[in-house]
Design a protein around this motif. Structure first.
Motif, PDB file in Angstrom:
ATOM      1  N   PRO A  13      16.597  -2.847  17.959  1.00 17.34           N
ATOM      2  CA  PRO A  13      17.562  -2.715  16.858  1.00 17.34           C
ATOM      3  C   PRO A  13      17.151  -3.652  15.720  1.00 17.34           C
ATOM      4  O   PRO A  13      16.541  -4.691  15.985  1.00 17.34           O
ATOM      5  N   SER A  14      17.458  -3.288  14.475  1.00 22.05           N
ATOM      6  CA  SER A  14      17.134  -4.153  13.339  1.00 22.05           C
ATOM      7  C   SER A  14      17.834  -5.499  13.507  1.00 22.05           C
ATOM      8  O   SER A  14      19.067  -5.558  13.589  1.00 22.05           O
ATOM      9  N   ALA A  15      17.054  -6.572  13.574  1.00 18.40           N
ATOM     10  CA  ALA A  15      17.628  -7.902  13.834  1.00 18.40           C
ATOM     11  C   ALA A  15      18.490  -8.381  12.671  1.00 18.40           C
ATOM     12  O   ALA A  15      19.450  -9.125  12.876  1.00 18.40           O
ATOM     13  N   THR A  16      18.161  -7.949  11.442  1.00 19.12           N
ATOM     14  CA  THR A  16      18.964  -8.379  10.292  1.00 19.12           C
ATOM     15  C   THR A  16      20.316  -7.678  10.325  1.00 19.12           C
ATOM     16  O   THR A  16      21.355  -8.309  10.124  1.00 19.12           O
ATOM     17  N   LEU A  17      20.290  -6.378  10.608  1.00 18.12           N
ATOM     18  CA  LEU A  17      21.556  -5.646  10.679  1.00 18.12           C
ATOM     19  C   LEU A  17      22.397  -6.172  11.848  1.00 18.12           C
ATOM     20  O   LEU A  17      23.618  -6.324  11.736  1.00 18.12           O
ATOM     21  N   PHE A  36      25.122 -15.764   5.839  1.00 11.58           N
ATOM     22  CA  PHE A  36      23.885 -15.724   5.052  1.00 11.58           C
ATOM     23  C   PHE A  36      22.815 -14.918   5.794  1.00 11.58           C
ATOM     24  O   PHE A  36      21.620 -15.173   5.663  1.00 11.58           O
ATOM     25  N   ALA A  37      23.287 -13.968   6.626  1.00 10.19           N
ATOM     26  CA  ALA A  37      22.343 -13.231   7.472  1.00 10.19           C
ATOM     27  C   ALA A  37      21.711 -12.051   6.741  1.00 10.19           C
ATOM     28  O   ALA A  37      20.489 -11.887   6.728  1.00 10.19           O
ATOM     29  N   LEU A  38      22.547 -11.258   6.114  1.00 11.01           N
ATOM     30  CA  LEU A  38      22.049  -9.973   5.611  1.00 11.01           C
ATOM     31  C   LEU A  38      21.477 -10.106   4.205  1.00 11.01           C
ATOM     32  O   LEU A  38      22.057 -10.776   3.354  1.00 11.01           O
ATOM     33  N   GLY A  39      20.352  -9.444   3.988  1.00  6.87           N
ATOM     34  CA  GLY A  39      19.747  -9.457   2.656  1.00  6.87           C
ATOM     35  C   GLY A  39      20.361  -8.374   1.796  1.00  6.87           C
ATOM     36  O   GLY A  39      19.812  -7.280   1.660  1.00  6.87           O
ATOM     37  N   ALA A 100      14.359   2.577   0.616  1.00 11.48           N
ATOM     38  CA  ALA A 100      12.934   2.239   0.743  1.00 11.48           C
ATOM     39  C   ALA A 100      12.511   2.251   2.210  1.00 11.48           C
ATOM     40  O   ALA A 100      11.361   2.479   2.542  1.00 11.48           O
ATOM     41  N   LYS A 101      13.469   2.013   3.094  1.00  8.47           N
ATOM     42  CA  LYS A 101      13.157   2.046   4.530  1.00  8.47           C
ATOM     43  C   LYS A 101      12.645   3.426   4.916  1.00  8.47           C
ATOM     44  O   LYS A 101      11.659   3.560   5.636  1.00  8.47           O
ATOM     45  N   GLN A 102      13.297   4.465   4.400  1.00  6.85           N
ATOM     46  CA  GLN A 102      12.811   5.813   4.707  1.00  6.85           C
ATOM     47  C   GLN A 102      11.462   6.065   4.037  1.00  6.85           C
ATOM     48  O   GLN A 102      10.587   6.730   4.611  1.00  6.85           O
ATOM     49  N   TYR A 124       6.968 -11.142   8.440  1.00 10.92           N
ATOM     50  CA  TYR A 124       7.104  -9.843   7.788  1.00 10.92           C
ATOM     51  C   TYR A 124       8.558  -9.391   7.873  1.00 10.92           C
ATOM     52  O   TYR A 124       9.317  -9.856   8.734  1.00 10.92           O
ATOM     53  N   TRP A 125       8.920  -8.445   7.030  1.00 14.37           N
ATOM     54  CA  TRP A 125      10.283  -7.911   7.085  1.00 14.37           C
ATOM     55  C   TRP A 125      10.493  -7.200   8.426  1.00 14.37           C
ATOM     56  O   TRP A 125       9.666  -6.372   8.828  1.00 14.37           O
ATOM     57  N   VAL A 126      11.610  -7.531   9.085  1.00 19.39           N
ATOM     58  CA  VAL A 126      11.899  -7.082  10.457  1.00 19.39           C
ATOM     59  C   VAL A 126      11.451  -5.694  10.843  1.00 19.39           C
ATOM     60  O   VAL A 126      10.959  -5.491  11.950  1.00 19.39           O
ATOM     61  N   SER A 127      11.657  -4.735   9.964  1.00 19.13           N
ATOM     62  CA  SER A 127      11.482  -3.340  10.385  1.00 19.13           C
ATOM     63  C   SER A 127      10.022  -2.886  10.415  1.00 19.13           C
ATOM     64  O   SER A 127       9.720  -1.848  11.000  1.00 19.13           O
ATOM     65  N   ILE A 205       9.842  -3.899  -3.308  1.00 19.22           N
ATOM     66  CA  ILE A 205      11.276  -3.696  -3.541  1.00 19.22           C
ATOM     67  C   ILE A 205      11.956  -4.862  -4.259  1.00 19.22           C
ATOM     68  O   ILE A 205      12.958  -4.672  -4.939  1.00 19.22           O
ATOM     69  N   TYR A 206      11.387  -6.083  -4.140  1.00 15.41           N
ATOM     70  CA  TYR A 206      12.005  -7.232  -4.836  1.00 15.41           C
ATOM     71  C   TYR A 206      11.335  -7.506  -6.184  1.00 15.41           C
ATOM     72  O   TYR A 206      11.483  -8.593  -6.733  1.00 15.41           O
ATOM     73  N   GLU A 207      10.587  -6.532  -6.722  1.00 18.34           N
ATOM     74  CA  GLU A 207       9.764  -6.795  -7.907  1.00 18.34           C
ATOM     75  C   GLU A 207      10.563  -7.285  -9.113  1.00 18.34           C
ATOM     76  O   GLU A 207      10.031  -8.013  -9.934  1.00 18.34           O
ATOM     77  N   SER A 237      18.071  -0.903  -4.028  1.00 19.51           N
ATOM     78  CA  SER A 237      19.038  -1.711  -3.270  1.00 19.51           C
ATOM     79  C   SER A 237      19.180  -3.123  -3.810  1.00 19.51           C
ATOM     80  O   SER A 237      20.291  -3.636  -3.947  1.00 19.51           O
ATOM     81  N   LYS A 238      18.059  -3.762  -4.117  1.00 14.38           N
ATOM     82  CA  LYS A 238      18.089  -5.189  -4.447  1.00 14.38           C
ATOM     83  C   LYS A 238      18.302  -5.417  -5.948  1.00 14.38           C
ATOM     84  O   LYS A 238      19.198  -6.141  -6.350  1.00 14.38           O
ATOM     85  N   SER A 239      17.474  -4.772  -6.791  1.00 16.77           N
ATOM     86  CA  SER A 239      17.534  -5.059  -8.235  1.00 16.77           C
ATOM     87  C   SER A 239      18.810  -4.550  -8.876  1.00 16.77           C
ATOM     88  O   SER A 239      19.278  -5.119  -9.859  1.00 16.77           O
TER      89      SER A 239
HETATM   90  N1  GLU Z   1      16.551  -5.828   4.049  1.00 22.51           N
HETATM   91  C1  GLU Z   1      17.765  -6.549   4.281  1.00 22.51           C
HETATM   92  C2  GLU Z   1      17.487  -7.735   5.190  1.00 22.51           C
HETATM   93  O1  GLU Z   1      16.374  -8.017   5.478  1.00 22.51           O
HETATM   94  C3  GLU Z   1      18.872  -5.654   4.725  1.00 22.51           C
HETATM   95  C4  GLU Z   1      18.963  -5.288   6.178  1.00 22.51           C
HETATM   96  C5  GLU Z   1      17.939  -4.319   6.641  1.00 22.51           C
HETATM   97  O2  GLU Z   1      17.821  -3.229   6.065  1.00 22.51           O
HETATM   98  O3  GLU Z   1      17.229  -4.697   7.568  1.00 22.51           O
HETATM   99  O4  GLU Z   1      18.404  -8.394   5.579  1.00 22.51           O
END
Ligand code: GLU
Ligand code: PMP
Length: 396
Positions: A13-17, A36-39, A100-102, A124-127, A205-207, A237-239
């Motif tokens: 499972p996505s650790a951030t979610l 302060f968990a979720l981005g 962007a995940k898709q 790296y980003w979790v996913s 995505i954070y550009e 999502s971010k900008s």
């Molecule tokens: N990307 C954000 C994060 O890293 C949102 C949650 C996700 O999509 O994993 O927290």
């Protein structure tokens, strides 16, 4: 009992979610939690974007759209790249997705075969690793160091290449470190890739969230020879504070976009019609909302860095992008906190949530043990309260 597939059983499972959900559950039991968990930006989606969506819905833009997105949006994305990056692309090279995940999933699924290797600088980003593994390809993690500001070096990239390397993934500004590569650093990585046939998957995505005068680099603009081998991913999502609208996109050579479109057509038919009109307004409307949010994030970044640096034992490279600080917590390992003996980043973060009511994400979720990620997409008031609670907990 219905048996679960090997694929489903192997995906984490996505650790951030998951961390975000855990903090919310504690909150709903009545506890004050500093989350302060979720981005996820805490701002509302700018009003003109909301209005464009409402108007689209009342105009009847509520049907399936073309699989890869509506033509006017793909054109707006091309114009955006031309204006902000001097990058020329055609609408047929653009695919809009439900986040962007898709887009990343589509790209990996369109290019990777089982057994291929995908180089991922770590943290790296979790996913990333799970999305790679879901295609049957193998994530090849390359560990970076805090001393190198968590940037992969050209020598490390060269060393990681093998005849099986299919993709090099790069994320700048980076989640979880908040570090942005300079154009020169990316050009040096591009130089290593020139003599290979490796595809570059650049998650940008954070550009629009960079600070201290740092300019983001669109990898596809580095070397004309690499343009045909680069897949650029970004999103709203971010900008534009549009996480719930699920709008992301990819720009790639046409045959790759076609392959991604085939996959997307079978999976989700098309991106959300109403959200596409919201994204169109975001990209082609006034951009001062982005500047305002960027400035607010910059202030928070300064505040958080100053306050965290006052906690003995916490160290981090100063982030210059995104909205995260990735800090070293190893000074607190092998110590008793309440009823928890902290041994690693996960036990640290679990104890921190349970005892200090501060929610962070463990570095291990990002492939880097010994660290914790704090998202500073919260008000200064919340950040001040949360860091004070963290400090009190750590210094007993
Ligand atoms: N990307 C954000 C994060 O890293 C949102 C949650 C996700 O999509 O994993 O927290
Ligand atoms: N890439 C990175 C680096 C991210 O942090 C996120 C966060 N959600 C995504 C991609 C995906 O964003 P989304 O699906 O919301 O567009």
């Amino acid at each position: 009992m219905i048996p679960i597939s090997r694929l489903a059983a192997s995906v984490k499972p996505s650790a951030t979610l998951a961390a975000g959900a855990k903090a919310k559950a504690l909150k709903s039991s009545g506890v004050k939690v500093y989350d302060f968990a979720l981005g996820e930006p805490d701002f509302d989606t700018p009003l003109h974007i909301q209005k464009a969506a409402a108007e689209a819905a009342s105009r009847g833009e509520t049907h399936y759209t073309p699989v890869n997105g509506i033509p006017e949006l793909k054109t707006a994305i091309c114009q955006w790249y031309s204006q902000y990056h001097g990058f020329t692309c055609k609408p047929e090279q653009v695919i809009v997705s439900n986040g962007a995940k898709q887009s990343i999933h589509n790209a990996l699924a369109a290019v990777c075969d089982p057994g291929d290797e995908v180089i991922i600088p770590t943290p790296y980003w979790v996913s990333y690793s799970d999305l790679v593994s879901m295609t049957g390809a193998i994530p090849k993690l390359v560990t970076t160091t805090a001393e190198a500001s968590f940037k992969i070096t050209p020598a490390q990239l060269k060393e990681a290449l093998s005849p099986k390397t299919k993709i090099f993934m790069i994320n700048s500004p980076c989640n979880p470190t908040g570090i942005t590569y300079t154009r020169e650093e990316l050009a040096a990585l591009a130089e290593v890739l020139l003599p290979t046939n490796v595809t570059i998957l650049s998650d940008e995505i954070y550009e629009q969230l960079t600070y201290d005068g740092v300019n983001p680099t669109c990898f596809a603009t580095l070397k004309p020879e690499l343009q045909d081998r680069t897949i650029t991913v970004s999103g709203a999502s971010k900008s534009y504070a549009m996480t719930g609208w699920r709008m992301g996109w990819a720009v790639a050579p046409k045959h790759v976009v076609d392959a991604m479109g085939t996959i997307q057509g079978q999976e989700t038919s098309c991106p959300s019609s109403i959200s596409q009109h919201a994204l169109l307004a975001a990209l082609s409307g006034p951009q001062d909302c982005v500047a305002q949010m960027r400035e607010e994030f910059r202030k928070r970044r300064d505040f958080v860095c100053e306050k965290l640096a006052e906690i003995a034992g916490i160290t981090f490279p100063k982030p210059n992008g995104a909205f995260y600080v990735f800090f070293n917590v190893q000074a607190f390992f092998n110590r008793q906190f309440g009823n928890t003996f902290v041994t690693d980043s996960l036990s640290f973060c679990n104890a921190c949530l349970e005892q200090a009511h501060v929610s962070l994400v463990a570095g291990s979720a990002f492939g880097q043990e010994g660290y914790a990620r704090m998202s500073y997409a919260s008000s200064i008031e919340e950040l001040a309260g949360g860091i004070a609670a963290l400090k009190k907990w750590l210094q007993g």
